[in-house]
Design a protein around this motif. Structure first.
Motif, short mmCIF file in Angstrom:
data_model
loop_
_atom_site.label_atom_id
_atom_site.label_comp_id
_atom_site.label_asym_id
_atom_site.label_seq_id
_atom_site.Cartn_x
_atom_site.Cartn_y
_atom_site.Cartn_z
N GLN A 162 0.63 -1.23 0.09
CA GLN A 162 -0.08 0.00 -0.09
C GLN A 162 0.85 1.24 0.10
OE1 GLN A 162 -0.79 -2.69 2.55
NE2 GLN A 162 -1.85 -3.41 0.66
N HIS A 163 0.72 2.23 -1.09
CA HIS A 163 1.75 3.44 -1.00
C HIS A 163 0.72 4.39 -0.86
CE1 HIS A 163 4.79 1.17 -3.36
NE2 HIS A 163 3.72 0.32 -3.89
N TYR A 164 1.24 5.24 0.11
CA TYR A 164 0.70 6.38 0.60
C TYR A 164 1.47 7.92 0.21
CZ TYR A 164 -2.12 2.96 2.99
OH TYR A 164 -2.97 2.04 3.17
N TYR A 165 0.69 8.96 0.22
CA TYR A 165 1.29 10.31 0.26
C TYR A 165 0.84 10.79 1.48
CZ TYR A 165 2.55 9.66 -4.69
OH TYR A 165 3.39 9.29 -5.80
N TYR A 166 1.77 11.39 2.07
CA TYR A 166 1.13 12.03 3.53
C TYR A 166 2.17 13.34 3.55
CZ TYR A 166 0.11 13.16 8.22
OH TYR A 166 -0.53 13.75 9.29
N ASN A 167 1.59 14.62 3.50
CA ASN A 167 2.40 15.75 3.35
C ASN A 167 3.52 15.69 2.42
OD1 ASN A 167 0.61 16.64 5.49
ND2 ASN A 167 1.87 16.72 6.91
N ARG A 168 3.31 15.22 0.97
CA ARG A 168 4.34 15.05 0.11
C ARG A 168 5.42 13.92 0.39
NH1 ARG A 168 5.26 21.66 -1.27
NH2 ARG A 168 3.05 22.11 -1.58
N SER A 169 5.22 13.18 1.41
CA SER A 169 6.09 12.22 1.74
C SER A 169 5.63 10.91 1.29
CB SER A 169 6.67 12.37 3.19
OG SER A 169 7.59 11.35 3.52
N LEU A 170 6.33 10.16 0.32
CA LEU A 170 5.80 8.80 -0.11
C LEU A 170 6.60 7.78 0.82
CD1 LEU A 170 4.52 6.83 -2.22
CD2 LEU A 170 6.64 6.95 -3.35
N PHE A 171 5.43 6.99 1.44
CA PHE A 171 6.00 5.84 2.18
C PHE A 171 5.17 4.69 1.95
CE2 PHE A 171 3.27 8.03 5.04
CZ PHE A 171 2.41 6.98 5.55
N LYS A 172 5.43 3.51 2.55
CA LYS A 172 4.87 2.06 2.36
C LYS A 172 4.22 1.76 3.82
CE LYS A 172 8.34 0.92 -1.29
NZ LYS A 172 9.22 0.04 -1.52
N LEU A 173 3.16 1.13 3.50
CA LEU A 173 2.53 0.57 4.88
C LEU A 173 2.29 -0.81 4.75
CD1 LEU A 173 0.90 1.07 7.64
CD2 LEU A 173 -1.10 1.39 6.12
N TYR A 174 2.75 -1.59 6.15
CA TYR A 174 2.52 -3.06 5.92
C TYR A 174 1.58 -3.27 7.16
CZ TYR A 174 6.36 -3.74 2.74
OH TYR A 174 7.13 -3.78 1.74
N PHE A 175 0.95 -4.10 7.18
CA PHE A 175 0.19 -4.83 8.26
C PHE A 175 0.94 -6.31 8.48
CE2 PHE A 175 -3.17 -7.74 10.23
CZ PHE A 175 -2.83 -7.42 11.62
N PHE A 176 1.70 -6.23 9.71
CA PHE A 176 2.53 -7.39 9.74
C PHE A 176 1.78 -8.49 10.50
CE2 PHE A 176 5.62 -9.96 12.29
CZ PHE A 176 6.48 -10.40 11.33
N THR A 177 1.75 -9.82 10.13
CA THR A 177 1.64 -11.06 10.95
C THR A 177 2.89 -11.84 10.93
OG1 THR A 177 0.44 -11.89 9.09
CG2 THR A 177 -1.02 -10.97 10.35
N PRO A 178 3.34 -12.27 12.24
CA PRO A 178 4.49 -12.97 12.18
C PRO A 178 4.69 -14.34 11.40
CG PRO A 178 3.31 -13.19 14.40
CD PRO A 178 2.71 -12.18 13.31
N ASN A 179 5.50 -14.61 10.72
CA ASN A 179 6.03 -15.93 10.29
C ASN A 179 7.11 -16.80 11.11
OD1 ASN A 179 6.27 -17.96 8.41
ND2 ASN A 179 7.88 -16.88 7.25
N ASN A 180 6.29 -17.52 11.82
CA ASN A 180 7.13 -17.97 12.90
C ASN A 180 8.23 -19.13 12.21
OD1 ASN A 180 5.82 -16.57 15.08
ND2 ASN A 180 3.96 -17.93 14.78
N THR A 181 9.34 -18.68 12.70
CA THR A 181 10.40 -19.64 12.17
C THR A 181 11.61 -20.25 13.32
OG1 THR A 181 12.08 -17.90 11.36
CG2 THR A 181 10.50 -18.75 9.83
N ARG A 182 12.01 -21.15 13.13
CA ARG A 182 13.08 -21.60 14.40
C ARG A 182 14.26 -20.74 13.84
NH1 ARG A 182 13.01 -26.65 13.26
NH2 ARG A 182 14.93 -26.67 11.92
N GLU A 183 14.67 -20.57 12.56
CA GLU A 183 15.97 -19.86 12.49
C GLU A 183 15.92 -18.35 13.13
OE1 GLU A 183 15.43 -22.99 9.88
OE2 GLU A 183 14.33 -21.41 10.26
#
Length: 338
Positions: A268-289
């Motif tokens: 999801q790409h957003y413009y906020y006060n002329r500043s482009l950034f990306k937004l993620y909703f994170f769900t954990p991918n549980n790994t032993r490593e």
């Protein structure tokens, strides 16, 4: 055996007699749980958050992700663990219906690791999901690298306090936000600058910092709105709580409605006060490593956990209630067995 269960949505978990798990198969491991811990996900799921209206559901339901304990049986395909090993991890990849708030639980060997040797089961149980969430949010979704900066909202909580330490251990510049009574604690975790959200404004205290990654642990509307303009062009915002804390509205759609331009896709790409950034909703991918890397940080003294309060398994309902109140310093853990 004894296990915590609910028998209807929004029910307080109660200790229930249930059948012990069958012998593990494949890559599964049977663990005698010594301690488990509470995550907000537990009581959110118990409230029916993920229930689909109109579809039948089975009862009782068991909850709990985090655990620390002893391996008492292994499936025929397991090579990383043996009977008697002390392990910690999550139930995330285990058989459906498994919950960590129980005397025995079956876990997949991909979601547990050997417990750090220098900490107790009580401390270890407070780490897995919170650490994996912080690690994955900041370095997976956030793509943070050594020398870059991260701003952590809710830095004193179960996920936030580990995020501060993990980010510092991997060479990041860490800015943090928390309440007045937690400022010294978060500074002690290694944060380079801490903002008291109750008396200070993020956009004023951190003006000109150009943050690479914003990590929102709490879903606080006011703090997010003040933090967005601090992100540098091309920066990344990651949230683990998509629900607005004041309205109950979905964070993603709230942001989409308030910003100038919105497109939907894998990112999801957003413009906020002329500043482009990306937004993620994170769900954990549980790994032993990833968990093994966290274990190494713990054993090297780079990451320490904070246990806020301990409840016996018989009082798991009270532990859920305490977690719902929020604003804890660290994690709430459950003593399951000696």
């Amino acid at each position: 055996m004894k296990a915590a269960a609910i028998h209807k949505w929004n029910d307080a978990p109660q200790l229930t007699d249930v059948a012990a798990p069958a012998a593990p198969t494949g890559n599964d491991v049977l663990v005698r749980v010594v301690y488990s811990s509470i995550n907000p996900l537990d009581w959110k799921l118990a409230s029916g958050l993920m229930a689909i209206p109109g579809l039948p559901t089975s009862w009782p339901k068991h909850f709990g992700q985090d655990l620390s304990g002893e391996v008492i049986a292994v499936g025929p395909s397991v090579t990383h663990f043996k009977v008697g090993d002390h392990v910690y991890g999550t139930t995330s990849n285990g058989p459906k219906g498994s919950g960590a708030h129980a005397e025995r639980v079956v876990c997949n060997d991909s979601s547990i690791a050997h417990k750090p040797k220098n900490i107790s089961h009580q401390e270890a149980a407070s780490i897995p999901l919170a650490a994996l969430t912080a690690y994955g949010s900041i370095f997976g979704s956030g793509h943070l690298t050594a020398g870059q900066s991260v701003l952590i909202l809710g830095a004193s909580g179960g996920v936030g306090h580990l995020g501060v330490q993990i980010a510092k251990a991997k060479g990041a510049k860490v800015y943090a936000s928390c309440g007045t009574d937690k400022v010294d604690y978060v500074k002690g975790l290694g944060a380079d600058q801490v903002v008291d959200y109750k008396t200070e404004k993020l956009n004023e205290k951190l003006k000109g910092k150009e943050i690479d990654v914003l990590f929102d642990c709490i879903g606080a509307k006011r703090e997010r709105e003040l933090a967005f303009p601090l992100l540098k062009r091309g920066g990344i915002a990651v949230t683990i709580n998509p629900i607005d804390d004041t309205t109950g509205q979905s964070f993603i759609f709230q942001v989409a409605n308030s910003l100038k331009d919105f497109t939907w896709g894998n990112l999801q790409h957003y413009y906020y006060n002329r500043s482009l950034f990306k937004l993620y909703f994170f769900t954990p991918n549980n790994t032993r490593e990833q968990l093994e890397e966290v274990s190494k940080m713990v054993e090297e003294g780079k990451v320490k956990t904070e246990v806020a309060q301990v409840f016996p398994l018989s009082q798991v309902g009270e532990a859920f209630k305490k977690s719902k109140e929020g604003r804890t310093k660290g994690k709430i853990v459950i003593e399951v067995s000696k």
